[in-house]
Write a protein that holds these residues in place. Structure first.
Motif, short mmCIF file in Angstrom:
data_model
loop_
_atom_site.label_atom_id
_atom_site.label_comp_id
_atom_site.label_asym_id
_atom_site.label_seq_id
_atom_site.Cartn_x
_atom_site.Cartn_y
_atom_site.Cartn_z
N VAL A 1 8.32 -36.74 3.33
CA VAL A 1 8.61 -35.48 1.90
C VAL A 1 8.49 -37.35 0.84
N VAL A 2 7.18 -36.73 0.32
CA VAL A 2 7.23 -38.53 -0.48
C VAL A 2 6.88 -38.11 -1.32
N PHE A 3 8.32 -38.19 -2.82
CA PHE A 3 7.94 -37.45 -4.44
C PHE A 3 7.50 -39.33 -4.94
N GLY A 4 6.94 -38.71 -5.26
CA GLY A 4 6.15 -40.14 -6.15
C GLY A 4 7.13 -41.01 -6.94
N GLN A 5 7.48 -39.90 -7.20
CA GLN A 5 8.34 -40.93 -8.87
C GLN A 5 9.85 -41.67 -8.40
N ARG A 6 10.34 -41.30 -6.99
CA ARG A 6 11.46 -42.22 -6.05
C ARG A 6 10.75 -42.89 -4.64
N THR A 7 11.95 -43.60 -4.25
CA THR A 7 11.15 -43.79 -3.10
C THR A 7 12.55 -43.53 -2.10
N GLN A 8 12.12 -43.39 -0.94
CA GLN A 8 12.84 -42.76 0.27
C GLN A 8 13.73 -43.60 0.97
N LEU A 9 13.81 -44.99 0.26
CA LEU A 9 13.50 -45.95 1.05
C LEU A 9 14.92 -46.90 0.31
N TRP A 10 15.31 -48.44 1.25
CA TRP A 10 16.33 -48.84 0.73
C TRP A 10 15.97 -50.03 -0.25
N TRP A 11 16.74 -49.89 -1.43
CA TRP A 11 16.47 -50.71 -1.78
C TRP A 11 17.00 -51.99 -1.84
N ASP A 12 17.39 -52.39 -1.10
CA ASP A 12 17.91 -54.04 -0.91
C ASP A 12 17.30 -53.82 0.41
N LEU A 13 16.53 -53.74 1.25
CA LEU A 13 16.44 -53.66 2.97
C LEU A 13 14.88 -54.13 2.10
N PRO A 14 14.84 -55.36 2.68
CA PRO A 14 13.31 -55.22 3.91
C PRO A 14 12.03 -53.75 4.05
N LEU A 15 11.21 -53.80 3.56
CA LEU A 15 10.29 -52.06 4.08
C LEU A 15 10.48 -52.27 5.58
N SER A 16 10.45 -53.25 6.57
CA SER A 16 10.54 -53.56 7.88
C SER A 16 11.87 -53.04 8.68
N GLU A 17 12.92 -53.26 7.62
CA GLU A 17 14.17 -53.22 8.18
C GLU A 17 14.66 -51.13 7.48
N SER A 18 14.19 -50.72 6.48
CA SER A 18 13.95 -49.42 6.16
C SER A 18 13.63 -48.98 7.38
N LEU A 19 11.74 -48.99 7.88
CA LEU A 19 11.72 -48.58 8.94
C LEU A 19 12.74 -47.94 10.26
N LEU B 1 -2.90 -48.20 6.21
CA LEU B 1 -1.91 -48.56 4.80
C LEU B 1 -1.81 -50.12 4.46
N ASP B 2 -2.32 -51.55 5.10
CA ASP B 2 -2.28 -52.58 4.69
C ASP B 2 -0.90 -53.35 4.72
N LEU B 3 0.27 -52.91 5.66
CA LEU B 3 1.39 -53.11 5.17
C LEU B 3 2.23 -54.43 5.00
N ALA B 4 0.87 -55.16 6.07
CA ALA B 4 1.55 -56.72 6.53
C ALA B 4 2.21 -57.96 5.34
N PRO B 5 1.38 -57.67 4.30
CA PRO B 5 1.48 -58.17 3.29
C PRO B 5 2.79 -58.86 2.35
N PHE B 6 3.54 -57.11 2.69
CA PHE B 6 4.98 -56.92 2.67
C PHE B 6 6.29 -56.10 3.16
N LEU B 7 5.69 -56.63 4.65
CA LEU B 7 6.65 -55.34 5.22
C LEU B 7 8.28 -56.75 5.44
N GLU B 8 8.18 -57.40 4.94
CA GLU B 8 9.57 -58.57 5.23
C GLU B 8 10.27 -58.54 3.70
N THR B 9 9.62 -57.95 2.84
CA THR B 9 9.72 -57.65 1.01
C THR B 9 10.80 -56.85 0.75
N PRO B 10 12.02 -57.18 0.51
CA PRO B 10 13.10 -56.47 -0.19
C PRO B 10 12.26 -55.07 -0.98
#
Ligand SMILES: Nc1ncnc2c1ncn2[C@@H]1O[C@H](COP(=O)(O)OP(=O)(O)OP(=O)(O)O)[C@@H](O)[C@H]1O
Ligand SMILES: [Mg+2]
Lengths: 273, 335
Positions: free
Chosen positions: B103-121, B146-155
């Motif tokens: 599920v992807v809701f464009g208006q909201r994220t499913q990820l954890w705001w305070d964690l880097p993308l890699s940790e969310s995944l 999706l070319d995630l590499a540049p921001f995988l470690e960014t919160p």
């Protein structure tokens, strides 16, 4: 609610989430310690109140200062643990208002356990530290003999009380499924229950006693077990097993609240945008 | 005909819209009385989606798109009607269904705001119990596509909207769900980002056969991705079928572009009936006509009397115009 295996696996994941988020907070260790310390100081006011109370009165309904300190400690320990465990649950109104509760319902994990770790913070550990301190002072100064049985039962009582307070916070969360306005009324029961639990129950009026024994069983978590711990008679005349119903009362209360949560989920409305 | 992977029958959702009350007393009263008005957000909606299809679910603001998706994902319990998604009743078997949908809701994220993308995944990997090797493989693939590499470690809270959306897509697909729900996945993105996401979805559907239900207000998403569209308005389905057929149904208006060898004087001329001058730039003239009144060759020959035509082209109606007409028609029907 799922089966036992699901719940165990959910708790495992919740602990991972909690650990990751705490690790983030620990990176700012000084501010982290300041928070705990601040929390400790703020709650110190209560001890001053208690102390000044006993400057004017010899005893409180037949309880000595030492005994009331013990009761304070016991109640604060339960409350602060329950508060910490239900930290995320207290953010459910926010989650619902912002439409973020949706995501907990599309993941293969209990929405309740997800809510629990929506916010992880140890700031309430200041209160816990203070509770433990009072509990320790109380235990060392009261004139009662501490047996292994008493210590074991105290652990059971603390866990039961923790569950009761967590459940009380959950009731606030449940009501927020229907009303977006903050529900101070329930809040009053939760914090009021913790305050009331710090004093000998028999000094309160009949109506209050009824409420905090038979509706919200705080009295069965703090006052009655303390009668057993401190070898005191029961002026309210309940059966002799009353000090030992804490775990049963906690289980019943949590069961009912759990049903309420399930009901709330079925009536979740999400948001329009 | 194979079993549809998503099926809805008579799906209906009504909301009580209460008048807001102030203060604590108001809050308590809000809990007990049912005063207010009833809004039917989704009204007797039925459709079947076979596995592997990409369906565009469109309609004006407040039509009931998001509400429908929330019932198909198990977020909302319908007021009435039946739903089966991958063999599950969504709101009764959330845990099982969750493994089969992204599920992807464009208006909201499913990820954890305070964690880097890699940790969310990483956390989602545990939640969905994705085996380590599958996870590594899927993450590498998503990172690549999706070319995630540049921001995988960014919160997550520091990601741009486009980056976050790509992160959300990766998160939704980590457990390889056969069904993907997308509620406005391109909202707020720039053209490059939109194109990238469209390409990604098309490829995902082609290579893995993922069934996609997509809502959007950007009709370019629809044209690029969907053969079939379901149009909803005021909670009711007003069209369900191939995009081409919808165009055919509403596209009585055509445009003929003609290049004359000299600049024709059309300003004072009387044009053949059933045609109208759309605009003119020197020798280039655009004529609008109705397909039911005139055929294109007819218009062409009639226009021949204004001069020698060197070149011509017919414009298909733009999808925007088609949808506009459809909304207008359904508005007339409900009025
Ligand atoms: N939680 C809710 N409570 C009350 N009304 C709601 C709720 N959610 C949706 N609605 C109403 O239901 C109708 C359909 O809303 P929905 O969000 O499904 O529309 P939509 O098609 O997704 O619109 P948009 O394109 O603006 O996202 C609207 O009238 C909306 O106000
Ligand atoms: Mg919407």
């Amino acid at each position: 609610m799922g089966n036992i295996a699901d719940i165990r696996s959910d708790i495992g994941i919740a602990l991972r989430i909690a650990a990751l988020r705490l690790r983030g907070q620990m990176q700012y260790r000084s501010s982290f310690l300041m928070q705990i310390f601040g929390n400790f100081i703020v709650n110190f006011a209560e001890i001053i109140v208690l102390w000044s109370l006993f400057q004017n009165f010899e005893d409180l309904g037949g309880w000595t200062l030492e005994e009331v300190i013990f009761l304070h400690g016991l109640s604060m320990v339960m409350f602060s643990l329950g508060d910490t465990v239900a930290n995320g649950v207290q953010t459910v109104p926010e989650l619902i208002r912002d439409g973020n509760f949706d995501r907990t319902l599309v993941r293969p994990m209990s929405s309740y356990i997800q809510a629990m770790v929506n916010e992880v913070s140890l700031r309430h550990f200041g209160l816990l530290g203070q509770g433990l301190l009072l509990l320790g002072i109380g235990m060392a100064t009261v004139s009662t003999e501490w047996t292994v049985a008493k210590l074991l039962y105290m652990t059971v009582v603390i866990v039961s009380g923790l569950a009761l307070f967590a459940a009380l916070f959950t009731i606030e969360a449940i009501l927020s499924f229907w009303t977006v306005n903050s529900i101070e009324a329930v809040n009053a029961f939760t914090y009021g229950g913790s305050d009331l639990g710090q004093y000998p129950l028999h000094i309160f009026r009949q109506g209050m006693r009824f409420l905090f024994l038979w509706v919200i069983p705080v009295g069965f978590m703090t006052y009655y077990p303390s009668l057993y711990f401190l070898d005191k008679p029961d002026p309210l005349g309940l059966p002799a097993f009353a000090p030992f119903v804490a775990p049963v009362a906690a289980v019943i209360f949590c069961f009912v609240v759990g049903k309420g949560w399930t009901f709330a989920i079925r009536h979740y409305r999400s948001t329009g945008s | 005909m194979t079993e549809p992977i998503i099926s809805a029958r008579g799906l209906t959702k009504t909301f009580w819209r209460r008048s807001q009350r102030k203060g604590m007393l108001g809050a308590m009263r809000g809990l007990v009385d049912r005063g207010g008005t009833e809004v039917t957000a989704v009204d007797d909606v039925s459709f079947d989606i076979p596995a592997g299809e990409i369906v565009g679910y469109i309609g004006p603001n407040g039509a009931g798109k998001s509400t429908t998706i929330k019932m198909l994902t198990g977020i909302l319990v319908p007021s009435s009607g039946e739903v089966s998604v991958a063999g599950h009743t969504p709101w009764e078997e959330r845990r099982q269904l969750a493994q089969k949908i992204g599920v992807v809701f464009g208006q909201r994220t499913q990820l954890w705001w305070d964690l880097p993308l890699s940790e969310s995944l990483e956390l989602l990997r545990f939640m969905y119990k994705v085996p380590e090797r599958r996870f590594k493989h899927n993450l590498a693939e998503a990172t690549d596509l999706l070319d995630l590499a540049p921001f995988l470690e960014t919160p997550v809270r520091q990601l741009s909207l486009g980056q976050r959306m790509r992160g959300d897509l990766a998160a939704a697909l980590l457990h390889e769900p056969p069904i993907l729900y997308l509620d406005e996945p391109t909202i707020g993105l720039d053209l490059v980002a939109k194109t990238r996401i469209r390409e990604f979805l098309a490829e995902l559907n082609r290579s893995s056969g993922v069934t996609i239900l997509l809502t959007t207000h950007d009709l370019a998403d629809i044209e690029r991705l969907c053969k079939r569209i379901v149009v909803i308005d005021h909670g009711r389905i007003v069209h369900d079928g191939e995009l081409e057929r919808l165009k055919a149904r509403f596209s009585s208006k055509r445009q003929l572009t003609l290049d004359f060898d000299v600049v024709p004087d059309l300003a004072s001329a009387v044009l053949p009936t059933g045609t109208a001058l759309f605009d003119q730039e020197g020798p280039r003239v655009r004529i609008a006509f109705d397909r039911h009144e005139r055929s294109a060759p007819e218009v062409l020959s009639l226009m021949g009397r204004f001069g020698t035509i060197r070149d011509m082209s017919i414009d298909e109606p733009a999808i925007e115009d088609v949808i506009q007409e459809l909304y207008a028609e359904s508005a007339r029907a409900t009025a």
